[in-house]
Design a protein around this motif. Structure first.
Motif, short mmCIF file in Angstrom:
data_model
loop_
_atom_site.label_atom_id
_atom_site.label_comp_id
_atom_site.label_asym_id
_atom_site.label_seq_id
_atom_site.Cartn_x
_atom_site.Cartn_y
_atom_site.Cartn_z
N PHE A 184 -117.77 -37.59 -6.59
CA PHE A 184 -118.78 -38.65 -6.58
C PHE A 184 -118.65 -39.52 -5.33
O PHE A 184 -119.20 -40.62 -5.27
CB PHE A 184 -118.70 -39.52 -7.84
N GLN A 185 -117.94 -38.99 -4.32
CA GLN A 185 -117.74 -39.75 -3.08
C GLN A 185 -118.34 -39.05 -1.85
O GLN A 185 -118.02 -39.43 -0.72
CB GLN A 185 -116.24 -39.97 -2.85
N ASP A 186 -119.17 -38.05 -2.07
CA ASP A 186 -119.79 -37.30 -0.96
C ASP A 186 -118.75 -36.62 -0.08
O ASP A 186 -118.98 -36.40 1.12
CB ASP A 186 -120.65 -38.22 -0.08
N ALA A 187 -117.63 -36.25 -0.65
CA ALA A 187 -116.58 -35.58 0.13
C ALA A 187 -116.89 -34.12 0.37
O ALA A 187 -116.53 -33.55 1.40
CB ALA A 187 -115.24 -35.71 -0.60
N TYR A 188 -117.59 -33.49 -0.56
CA TYR A 188 -117.90 -32.06 -0.47
C TYR A 188 -119.37 -31.81 -0.12
O TYR A 188 -119.69 -30.83 0.54
CB TYR A 188 -117.59 -31.36 -1.79
N SER A 189 -120.24 -32.67 -0.61
CA SER A 189 -121.67 -32.52 -0.37
C SER A 189 -122.32 -33.87 -0.66
O SER A 189 -121.63 -34.84 -0.99
CB SER A 189 -122.27 -31.44 -1.27
N ASP A 190 -123.64 -33.93 -0.55
CA ASP A 190 -124.33 -35.17 -0.86
C ASP A 190 -124.86 -35.18 -2.29
O ASP A 190 -125.67 -36.02 -2.65
CB ASP A 190 -125.48 -35.41 0.13
N ARG A 191 -124.38 -34.24 -3.10
CA ARG A 191 -124.78 -34.18 -4.51
C ARG A 191 -123.67 -34.80 -5.36
O ARG A 191 -122.74 -34.12 -5.80
CB ARG A 191 -125.05 -32.73 -4.94
N ARG A 192 -123.78 -36.09 -5.59
CA ARG A 192 -122.76 -36.79 -6.35
C ARG A 192 -122.74 -36.31 -7.80
O ARG A 192 -123.78 -36.15 -8.43
CB ARG A 192 -123.02 -38.30 -6.31
N GLY A 193 -121.52 -36.06 -8.29
CA GLY A 193 -121.36 -35.55 -9.64
C GLY A 193 -121.25 -34.04 -9.69
O GLY A 193 -121.08 -33.47 -10.77
N GLU A 194 -121.32 -33.38 -8.54
CA GLU A 194 -121.23 -31.92 -8.52
C GLU A 194 -119.78 -31.47 -8.62
O GLU A 194 -118.87 -32.10 -8.08
CB GLU A 194 -121.85 -31.39 -7.24
N VAL A 195 -119.57 -30.36 -9.31
CA VAL A 195 -118.25 -29.76 -9.48
C VAL A 195 -118.08 -28.66 -8.44
O VAL A 195 -118.97 -27.81 -8.27
CB VAL A 195 -118.10 -29.19 -10.90
N HIS A 196 -116.93 -28.65 -7.78
CA HIS A 196 -116.65 -27.66 -6.74
C HIS A 196 -115.41 -26.85 -7.14
O HIS A 196 -114.36 -27.43 -7.43
CB HIS A 196 -116.45 -28.34 -5.39
N VAL A 197 -115.54 -25.54 -7.14
CA VAL A 197 -114.44 -24.65 -7.53
C VAL A 197 -113.50 -24.48 -6.35
O VAL A 197 -113.93 -24.13 -5.24
CB VAL A 197 -114.99 -23.28 -7.99
N ILE A 198 -112.19 -24.70 -6.59
CA ILE A 198 -111.22 -24.58 -5.50
C ILE A 198 -110.10 -23.58 -5.80
O ILE A 198 -109.34 -23.21 -4.91
CB ILE A 198 -110.59 -25.95 -5.16
N ASN A 199 -110.02 -23.13 -7.05
CA ASN A 199 -108.89 -22.28 -7.43
C ASN A 199 -109.29 -21.45 -8.64
O ASN A 199 -109.79 -22.00 -9.62
CB ASN A 199 -107.68 -23.17 -7.75
N VAL A 200 -109.06 -20.15 -8.57
CA VAL A 200 -109.29 -19.28 -9.72
C VAL A 200 -108.06 -18.42 -9.91
O VAL A 200 -107.73 -17.57 -9.07
CB VAL A 200 -110.54 -18.38 -9.54
N ASN A 201 -107.35 -18.68 -10.98
CA ASN A 201 -106.12 -17.92 -11.30
C ASN A 201 -105.13 -17.88 -10.15
O ASN A 201 -104.48 -16.86 -9.88
CB ASN A 201 -106.49 -16.50 -11.75
N GLY A 202 -105.04 -19.01 -9.44
CA GLY A 202 -104.07 -19.11 -8.35
C GLY A 202 -104.59 -18.75 -6.98
O GLY A 202 -103.94 -19.04 -5.98
N GLU A 203 -105.75 -18.12 -6.90
CA GLU A 203 -106.35 -17.80 -5.60
C GLU A 203 -107.06 -19.04 -5.06
O GLU A 203 -107.90 -19.63 -5.75
CB GLU A 203 -107.34 -16.65 -5.73
N THR A 204 -106.72 -19.42 -3.83
CA THR A 204 -107.30 -20.62 -3.24
C THR A 204 -108.04 -20.38 -1.93
O THR A 204 -108.67 -21.30 -1.40
CB THR A 204 -106.20 -21.66 -2.97
N ALA A 205 -107.99 -19.16 -1.40
CA ALA A 205 -108.68 -18.85 -0.14
C ALA A 205 -110.18 -18.83 -0.38
O ALA A 205 -110.69 -18.02 -1.17
CB ALA A 205 -108.19 -17.52 0.41
N VAL A 206 -110.90 -19.70 0.30
CA VAL A 206 -112.32 -19.88 0.03
C VAL A 206 -113.12 -18.59 0.23
O VAL A 206 -113.91 -18.20 -0.65
CB VAL A 206 -112.90 -21.01 0.92
N GLU A 207 -112.95 -17.93 1.34
CA GLU A 207 -113.75 -16.73 1.60
C GLU A 207 -113.45 -15.63 0.59
O GLU A 207 -114.36 -14.92 0.14
CB GLU A 207 -113.50 -16.23 3.03
N LYS A 208 -112.19 -15.47 0.22
CA LYS A 208 -111.84 -14.46 -0.77
C LYS A 208 -112.44 -14.80 -2.13
O LYS A 208 -112.97 -13.92 -2.83
CB LYS A 208 -110.32 -14.33 -0.88
N LEU A 209 -112.39 -16.06 -2.51
CA LEU A 209 -112.99 -16.48 -3.77
C LEU A 209 -114.49 -16.22 -3.77
O LEU A 209 -115.06 -15.78 -4.77
CB LEU A 209 -112.71 -17.96 -4.02
#
Length: 226
Positions: A184-209
């Motif tokens: 809600f601070q515009d850190a990722y986009s200008d859509r406040r309240g949006e959820v951003h996925v950063i980790n799936v089962n320990g994988e954190t590399a954005v392009e691979k995800l």
């Protein structure tokens, strides 16, 4: 009686009117699809962020710092709040929900860098975060503003909580552990309240995800790939 309670009860009356029939299928049991571990920050709308208005769909846990770790006489274990739906209701997905500007992460950062004094109950919570954030604090780029440093540590904390779930024998291998950040601070986009996925089962590399999960590729992103 404070006006706050009166207003809450008035809002609850509206809620009860709307939900009269929505409990019909969950009167005697629950089978939630997911358990979410959110920060108990008042700005984190635990059900509303998912647009959820179905009782029985989401098992919600909340604490400062969205922690999955509980300290017991036997050592550190996955919190019973998180583990209960996995063990007893067939829930197969755990989502750790961090958020930008997290006060618990900020307090832990301050404790690790400057030292702070907190009441014993808060200090206990921070003591569960400190060993997981210490290496993150040491790895932060030196030129970051304080708010930027905190938001990177928010991601680092989510990663460590997901890691703890993945390493626990109490969480079956078939259960997915996902880490996200609520912004809600515009850190990722200008859509406040949006959820951003950063980790799936320990994988954190954005392009691979993004390659592995193309349907949600636009929602995958990080501030810090360390």
């Amino acid at each position: 009686m404070r006006q706050t309670l009166i207003e809450l009860l008035e809002s609850n009356s509206t809620h009860a009117d709307e939900f009269q029939s929505r409990f019909d299928d969950v009167q005697d049991s629950q089978r939630p699809n997911v358990v979410t571990v959110c920060c108990s920050d008042s700005r984190v709308l635990q059900d509303h962020m998912w647009g959820n208005d179905h009782p029985g769909r989401i098992f919600t846990c909340g604490n400062i710092g969205n922690r999955v770790v509980q300290r017991t006489d036997a050592g550190e274990v996955v919190s019973g709040d998180v583990l209960y739906p996995v063990a007893h209701t067939g829930t197969d997905t755990i989502i750790v929900v961090g958020h930008t500007g997290c006060g618990a992460v900020t307090a832990t950062y301050d404790e690790l860098t400057d030292g702070v004094s907190e009441p014993a109950g808060i200090e206990h919570c921070l003591s569960l975060l400190k060993p997981r954030l210490e290496s993150g604090v040491e790895s932060l780029p030196s030129n970051l503003a304080r708010a930027e440093a905190v938001n990177r540590l928010v991601e680092y904390n989510v990663d460590r909580q997901v890691e703890f779930l993945a390493d626990s024998d109490d969480v079956p291998a078939e259960v997915d552990a996902v880490g996200v950040v609520y912004d809600f601070q515009d850190a990722y986009s200008d859509r406040r309240g949006e959820v951003h996925v950063i980790n799936v089962n320990g994988e954190t590399a954005v392009e691979k995800l993004r390659e592995e999960h193309p349907r949600i590729a636009s929602r995958i992103g990080r501030l810090w790939e360390y």
